[in-house]
Design an enzyme around this catalytic site. Structure first.
Site, PDB file in Angstrom:
ATOM      1  N   ARG A  67       1.489  -0.721   0.102  1.00 55.70           N
ATOM      2  CA  ARG A  67       0.060  -0.282  -0.464  1.00 55.70           C
ATOM      3  C   ARG A  67       1.031   0.974   0.040  1.00 55.70           C
ATOM      4  O   ARG A  67       1.635   1.294   1.120  1.00 55.70           O
ATOM      5  CB  ARG A  67      -0.906   0.205   1.225  1.00 55.70           C
ATOM      6  CG  ARG A  67      -1.723   1.402   1.495  1.00 55.70           C
ATOM      7  CD  ARG A  67      -2.474   1.926   3.111  1.00 55.70           C
ATOM      8  NE  ARG A  67      -2.893   2.834   2.897  1.00 55.70           N
ATOM      9  CZ  ARG A  67      -3.369   3.589   4.109  1.00 55.70           C
ATOM     10  NH1 ARG A  67      -3.839   2.971   5.121  1.00 55.70           N
ATOM     11  NH2 ARG A  67      -3.759   4.818   4.142  1.00 55.70           N
ATOM     12  N   HIS A 107      -2.730  11.245   0.484  1.00 55.31           N
ATOM     13  CA  HIS A 107      -2.982  11.100   2.324  1.00 55.31           C
ATOM     14  C   HIS A 107      -1.637  12.294   2.795  1.00 55.31           C
ATOM     15  O   HIS A 107      -0.838  11.871   3.126  1.00 55.31           O
ATOM     16  CB  HIS A 107      -1.298   9.254   2.249  1.00 55.31           C
ATOM     17  CG  HIS A 107      -1.732   8.662   3.793  1.00 55.31           C
ATOM     18  ND1 HIS A 107      -1.395   7.135   4.160  1.00 55.31           N
ATOM     19  CD2 HIS A 107      -0.906   9.943   5.266  1.00 55.31           C
ATOM     20  CE1 HIS A 107      -1.121   7.292   5.218  1.00 55.31           C
ATOM     21  NE2 HIS A 107      -0.876   8.364   5.846  1.00 55.31           N
ATOM     22  N   GLU A 159      -7.959   8.104   6.604  1.00 55.22           N
ATOM     23  CA  GLU A 159      -7.899   8.506   7.858  1.00 55.22           C
ATOM     24  C   GLU A 159      -8.986   9.740   7.921  1.00 55.22           C
ATOM     25  O   GLU A 159      -8.125  10.966   8.430  1.00 55.22           O
ATOM     26  CB  GLU A 159      -6.394   8.472   8.677  1.00 55.22           C
ATOM     27  CG  GLU A 159      -6.013   7.433   8.761  1.00 55.22           C
ATOM     28  CD  GLU A 159      -5.481   6.683  10.239  1.00 55.22           C
ATOM     29  OE1 GLU A 159      -5.112   6.026  11.022  1.00 55.22           O
ATOM     30  OE2 GLU A 159      -4.235   8.141   9.854  1.00 55.22           O
ATOM     31  N   ASN A 163      -7.503   1.123  10.086  1.00 58.77           N
ATOM     32  CA  ASN A 163      -6.202   1.653  10.953  1.00 58.77           C
ATOM     33  C   ASN A 163      -6.642   1.283  12.668  1.00 58.77           C
ATOM     34  O   ASN A 163      -7.556   1.430  12.788  1.00 58.77           O
ATOM     35  CB  ASN A 163      -5.173   2.784  10.188  1.00 58.77           C
ATOM     36  CG  ASN A 163      -5.654   2.796   8.882  1.00 58.77           C
ATOM     37  OD1 ASN A 163      -5.472   1.898   7.904  1.00 58.77           O
ATOM     38  ND2 ASN A 163      -5.213   3.781   8.440  1.00 58.77           N
ATOM     39  N   TYR A 179      -4.512   0.986  16.221  1.00 58.31           N
ATOM     40  CA  TYR A 179      -3.414   0.588  16.505  1.00 58.31           C
ATOM     41  C   TYR A 179      -3.100   0.227  17.915  1.00 58.31           C
ATOM     42  O   TYR A 179      -1.860  -0.317  19.181  1.00 58.31           O
ATOM     43  CB  TYR A 179      -2.337   1.961  16.895  1.00 58.31           C
ATOM     44  CG  TYR A 179      -1.163   2.249  14.741  1.00 58.31           C
ATOM     45  CD1 TYR A 179      -0.308   1.605  14.687  1.00 58.31           C
ATOM     46  CD2 TYR A 179      -2.595   3.397  13.993  1.00 58.31           C
ATOM     47  CE1 TYR A 179      -0.093   2.464  13.185  1.00 58.31           C
ATOM     48  CE2 TYR A 179      -2.297   2.989  13.247  1.00 58.31           C
ATOM     49  CZ  TYR A 179      -0.624   2.986  12.437  1.00 58.31           C
ATOM     50  OH  TYR A 179      -0.693   3.038  11.000  1.00 58.31           O
ATOM     51  N   GLU A 217      -3.840  -0.214   8.426  1.00 57.11           N
ATOM     52  CA  GLU A 217      -2.224   0.210   8.935  1.00 57.11           C
ATOM     53  C   GLU A 217      -2.639  -0.630  10.425  1.00 57.11           C
ATOM     54  O   GLU A 217      -3.668  -0.893  10.957  1.00 57.11           O
ATOM     55  CB  GLU A 217      -2.477   1.165   9.169  1.00 57.11           C
ATOM     56  CG  GLU A 217      -1.929   2.484   8.025  1.00 57.11           C
ATOM     57  CD  GLU A 217      -1.810   3.540   8.130  1.00 57.11           C
ATOM     58  OE1 GLU A 217      -0.834   4.234   9.080  1.00 57.11           O
ATOM     59  OE2 GLU A 217      -2.197   4.870   6.870  1.00 57.11           O
TER      60      GLU A 217
END
Length: 520
Positions: free
Chosen positions: A113, A158, A203, A341, A343, A408
């Site tokens: 990506r 992005h 995002e 995504n 985290y 992500e």
């Protein structure tokens, strides 16, 4: 014997050692299967890595490229970057893309990506003139990936749009919808046939909050606690228009998929955490972006809460814009997948200040981190694997189990070669994902490690490293080299099995006691 030949022999010996080690690990597990920690990936499941244009390309002012918001931000306000740095050279992937593709191939990744720089293709922001040098660069990169049999995942945007468009309001200007669709059409016309999966915008929530309601990210503007709402509103329109354009004009010939990706923070149980706090946190985080796509409008709790707070702030209207019925129809259903995504996680609780009459936020939610949780080099990134499973199950239950592509996931450190924290993070998070697939029936199709290379981490500059490959930023050549996580990923991809991270590191430590490293 030449030094290079000796080096190749040593590398081959090391590779043989790790192959033998992991065959041994898998064989000794035998029929113990998942109970002992062995988890295999479903057939067709994609495993890849990611990057973004400003963070890796460099070549910020060559071959006709225009000035982006991040070029302007990092050059004019270096004090907002942790180390005062910029992405002028970054990883120099503009010049080293062939080497990067060879690394991707050697690790065995299924997909890559990356994002396009709007200003490399349209230097002035608008759809004329088209910079043919920019088109050639991305075409060459895509063809290189195709030749290596790597699935191409391309983000049209992005976070780095043309500065000239920002001077006209950027994402707070509704004209940005048309400008983005025009840009997307140029991409589809020129290189769309080489793209397997299109991500329109990365995002939206995080970009809009940190670019138009804080000074953290370019352009670093604060618009009376409402710029981020206008930004998301226009991004959803731009995405939907682009999706329909692709669906109607390009899908039949280019045969790709198209959607976007949103970050979703996880949660775990703790004091003060209730079903209500979890739901509230989820709707303001994920629902803000995805509810219009799956239900046609913003979540009711958002509309109610923001209207109430806006009235308390003496606004004559809600700071959250409203969609017309026409726009609701355009936006609803405008995606081929749920791009995720993820985290980190927290424990969402109600803000106790509001009980005293202090309305500090639209959400009335604060996310608490347990001090015992380990963290990465990024202060916000707590390592809480359980949270991703909760997110996937919530997505399944809320949106009818859509196909989820995780684009992500990763953890930062300070650039260690023997990055134990990283492989433990990957193992534990992926284990939770596989459990959500196998046990809970979540329709997860892909996993993408952030990131392929150590790169420029926005306002953190080069102080935080996420790569599974090390980049020497002190070298004019931006030399790439392997980390421990590179070897771990290579074996995971070769065996299509989630290799136990702790056993991996245990074998490494034994090798070190014997006077060897993973490099020899």
């Amino acid at each position: 014997m030449t030094r290079s030949l000796k080096g190749e022999i040593f590398r081959n010996m090391a590779r043989c050692f790790w192959i033998i080690t992991f065959i041994s690990l898998i064989c000794t597990k035998g029929s113990e299967g998942q109970a002992s920690g062995l988890q295999r990936f479903p057939d067709g499941f994609l495993l890849g890595a990611a990057s973004a244009s400003y963070q890796v390309e460099g070549a910020w002012n060559v071959s006709g490229k225009g000035v982006s918001t991040w070029d302007h931000f990092a050059h004019t306000m270096p004090e907002r970057i942790a180390d005062g740095s910029n992405g002028d050279i970054a990883c120099d992937s503009y010049n080293k893309y062939k080497e990067d593709v060879q690394w991707i191939k050697s690790i065995g990744l299924d997909h890559y990506r990356f994002s396009l720089s709007w200003t490399r293709i349209l230097p002035n922001g608008f759809n004329t003139p088209v910079n043919q040098d920019g088109i050639r660069y991305y075409k060459s990169l895509l063809e290189e990936l195709k030749a290596a049999n790597i699935t191409t995942v391309v983000s049209l945007y992005h976070w780095d749009h043309p500065q000239i468009l920002e001077e006209m309001g950027g994402w707070t200007n509704e004209l940005m919808v048309r400008w983005f669709v025009d840009y997307a059409k140029v991409v589809f016309d020129n290189i769309g046939h080489l793209i397997d999966i299109v991500i329109t915008i990365n995002e939206p929530k995080l970009l809009c909050q940190q670019a138009y309601n804080s000074t953290w990210k370019a352009p670093g503007k604060v618009f009376n606690d409402m710029g981020h709402f206008f930004c998301v509103h226009n991004i959803l329109k731009a995405h939907a228009k682009t999706w329909h354009m692709y669906d109607q004009e390009y899908r039949a010939t280019q045969n790709g998929m198209i959607g976007f990706t949103t970050p979703v923070r996880g949660w775990v149980q703790g004091e003060g955490v209730t079903e209500e706090t979890i739901e509230r946190a989820f709707q303001f985080d994920c629902g803000w972006i995805m509810s219009p796509i799956y239900t046609g409008d913003y979540p009711e709790v958002m509309k109610t809460r923001i209207a109430e707070r806006s009235a308390l702030q003496n606004y004559p209207f809600s700071r959250l814009p409203e969609f017309t019925d026409e726009w609701k129809k355009i936006i609803k259903g405008a995606t081929d997948f749920f791009g995720l995504n993820h985290y980190t996680s927290s424990m969402p609780t109600f803000d106790p200040a509001e009980a005293l009459g202090t309305f500090a936020s639209d959400t009335n939610i604060i996310g608490i981190a347990d001090p015992s949780w380990p963290s990465g080099a990024s202060g916000w990134l707590h390592i809480v694997p359980e949270g991703i499973g909760n997110v996937l199950r919530k997505i399944k239950d809320t949106y009818g189990n859509p196909p989820v592509y995780m684009f992500e996931n990763g953890v930062s450190d300070k650039g260690e070669i023997e990055d134990y924290v990283r492989i433990n993070y990957y193992h534990d998070y992926i284990s939770e994902i596989l459990t959500a697939i196998v046990r809970d029936g979540c329709d997860v199709k892909a996993y993408t490690a952030w990131t392929l290379l150590d790169n420029y981490e926005w306002e953190a500059g080069y102080t935080e490293r996420f790569g599974i490959l090390k980049v020497d930023f002190d070298s004019p050549n931006r030399t790439r080299s392997e980390k421990l996580s590179t070897h771990w990923w290579r074996e995971v991809l070769r065996t299509r099995t989630l290799i136990d991270a702790r056993e991996f590191t245990s074998h490494l430590r034994q090798r070190r006691r014997e006077g060897s490293t993973f490099e020899n």
